[in-house]
Design an enzyme around this catalytic site. Structure first.
Site, PDB file in Angstrom:
ATOM      1  N   LYS A  13     -40.065 117.604  26.948  1.00 63.69           N
ATOM      2  CA  LYS A  13     -39.315 118.025  25.765  1.00 63.69           C
ATOM      3  C   LYS A  13     -39.559 117.092  24.574  1.00 63.69           C
ATOM      4  O   LYS A  13     -39.653 117.540  23.443  1.00 63.69           O
ATOM      5  CB  LYS A  13     -37.818 118.090  26.061  1.00 63.69           C
ATOM      6  CG  LYS A  13     -37.415 119.118  27.101  1.00 63.69           C
ATOM      7  CD  LYS A  13     -35.913 119.332  27.153  1.00 63.69           C
ATOM      8  CE  LYS A  13     -35.130 118.074  27.439  1.00 63.69           C
ATOM      9  NZ  LYS A  13     -35.451 117.496  28.780  1.00 63.69           N
ATOM     10  N   ARG A  88     -24.870 120.537  27.025  1.00 59.87           N
ATOM     11  CA  ARG A  88     -25.302 120.147  28.365  1.00 59.87           C
ATOM     12  C   ARG A  88     -24.641 120.987  29.456  1.00 59.87           C
ATOM     13  O   ARG A  88     -25.051 120.912  30.611  1.00 59.87           O
ATOM     14  CB  ARG A  88     -24.999 118.675  28.621  1.00 59.87           C
ATOM     15  CG  ARG A  88     -25.824 117.704  27.799  1.00 59.87           C
ATOM     16  CD  ARG A  88     -25.497 116.274  28.175  1.00 59.87           C
ATOM     17  NE  ARG A  88     -26.209 115.308  27.353  1.00 59.87           N
ATOM     18  CZ  ARG A  88     -27.436 114.847  27.625  1.00 59.87           C
ATOM     19  NH1 ARG A  88     -28.064 115.267  28.707  1.00 59.87           N
ATOM     20  NH2 ARG A  88     -28.011 113.971  26.829  1.00 59.87           N
ATOM     21  N   ARG A 127     -45.199 107.270  36.567  1.00 54.59           N
ATOM     22  CA  ARG A 127     -45.214 106.532  35.307  1.00 54.59           C
ATOM     23  C   ARG A 127     -45.152 105.028  35.539  1.00 54.59           C
ATOM     24  O   ARG A 127     -44.462 104.552  36.429  1.00 54.59           O
ATOM     25  CB  ARG A 127     -44.023 106.949  34.420  1.00 54.59           C
ATOM     26  CG  ARG A 127     -44.188 108.329  33.840  1.00 54.59           C
ATOM     27  CD  ARG A 127     -43.224 108.617  32.709  1.00 54.59           C
ATOM     28  NE  ARG A 127     -41.816 108.491  33.069  1.00 54.59           N
ATOM     29  CZ  ARG A 127     -40.852 109.216  32.509  1.00 54.59           C
ATOM     30  NH1 ARG A 127     -41.151 110.117  31.587  1.00 54.59           N
ATOM     31  NH2 ARG A 127     -39.590 109.029  32.871  1.00 54.59           N
ATOM     32  N   ARG A 155     -40.359 101.572  36.115  1.00 52.19           N
ATOM     33  CA  ARG A 155     -38.978 101.377  35.675  1.00 52.19           C
ATOM     34  C   ARG A 155     -38.017 101.864  36.760  1.00 52.19           C
ATOM     35  O   ARG A 155     -38.321 102.781  37.518  1.00 52.19           O
ATOM     36  CB  ARG A 155     -38.725 102.126  34.359  1.00 52.19           C
ATOM     37  CG  ARG A 155     -39.573 101.599  33.214  1.00 52.19           C
ATOM     38  CD  ARG A 155     -39.286 102.310  31.915  1.00 52.19           C
ATOM     39  NE  ARG A 155     -39.531 103.748  32.010  1.00 52.19           N
ATOM     40  CZ  ARG A 155     -39.545 104.561  30.956  1.00 52.19           C
ATOM     41  NH1 ARG A 155     -39.325 104.085  29.734  1.00 52.19           N
ATOM     42  NH2 ARG A 155     -39.780 105.848  31.100  1.00 52.19           N
ATOM     43  N   ARG A 166     -31.216 112.848  38.764  1.00 46.24           N
ATOM     44  CA  ARG A 166     -31.145 113.439  37.422  1.00 46.24           C
ATOM     45  C   ARG A 166     -31.420 114.935  37.478  1.00 46.24           C
ATOM     46  O   ARG A 166     -30.780 115.724  36.776  1.00 46.24           O
ATOM     47  CB  ARG A 166     -32.144 112.763  36.474  1.00 46.24           C
ATOM     48  CG  ARG A 166     -31.830 111.315  36.182  1.00 46.24           C
ATOM     49  CD  ARG A 166     -32.401 110.836  34.865  1.00 46.24           C
ATOM     50  NE  ARG A 166     -33.836 111.017  34.747  1.00 46.24           N
ATOM     51  CZ  ARG A 166     -34.739 110.146  35.180  1.00 46.24           C
ATOM     52  NH1 ARG A 166     -34.348 109.030  35.789  1.00 46.24           N
ATOM     53  NH2 ARG A 166     -36.024 110.364  35.025  1.00 46.24           N
TER      54      ARG A 166
END
Length: 209
Positions: A13, A88, A127, A155, A166
């Site tokens: 996004k 949301r 990542r 991370r 999530r």
């Protein structure tokens, strides 16, 4: 173009938002950024939000929606805006509709970028970040150069456990806004499982149609 951008975490996004706001010359309204700006500016809504944020509490929907309405009334949003990160939940979407109707503002489109969960997990867990420069790499799609490969790190929020948490929250809380907007004829969806340029082309085709 008055639009809302929706999609699971890791769907791309951010990349597409930056391109779309440039394409349509509209402001990108992130609720987090908006809250911080309103608090800093000392607006009435900002003062209300600050009382909750300072106490470590969530800012109530009615305050956030009031700030959204204030924000889209600013001169740079006359020709449109992109809402990102809000609503949301389905109740927030319904409450936002009421507020927009009262402000005589009509949405043009709710754009959904779709990517399967397993592909998102692969994107996110792969990542790596260079702690010295902040540059982001990916072990498969964009490997770090040899001279920095030894120092890149994953991370904490890019682990599979954190990612799936999530995604679970997205599916339980945010995904219900998809049928809500579909019923209103506003939803347009695109397959986000492609290179960014391809996804951008798909979005432009959907919006043109």
């Amino acid at each position: 173009m008055r639009m809302i951008l929706v999609g699971p975490p890791g769907a791309g996004k951010g990349t597409q938002a930056a391109r779309l706001v440039g394409r349509f010359a509209i402001p990108h309204i992130s609720t987090g950024d908006m809250l911080r700006a309103a608090v800093k500016a000392g607006t009435e809504m900002g003062k209300q939000a600050d009382t909750f944020m300072s106490a470590g509490q969530l800012v109530p929907d009615e305050v956030v929606i009031g700030m959204v309405v204030d924000r889209i009334a600013e001169p740079d949003a006359v020709d449109g805006f992109m809402l990102d990160g809000f609503p949301r939940t389905q109740p927030q979407a319904a409450a936002l509709d009421v507020a927009l109707n009262a402000a005589k503002v009509a949405l043009d489109v709710v754009l959904l970028i779709e990517v399967p969960d397993d592909l998102i997990v692969g994107r996110i867990t792969g990542r790596r970040m260079d702690p010295e420069t902040g540059d982001i790499y990916h072990v498969e799609f964009k490997p770090p150069p040899a001279d920095v490969a030894a120092r890149v790190v994953q991370r904490k929020d890019d682990t599979e456990t954190a990612c799936r948490k999530r995604l679970s929250k997205y599916h339980s809380e945010t995904a219900p806004i998809v049928p809500y907007y579909r019923e209103r004829g506003l939803l347009r969806s695109v397959d986000g499982n492609a290179a960014p340029d391809v996804v951008t082309a798909r979005i432009e085709a959907v919006l043109a149609g």
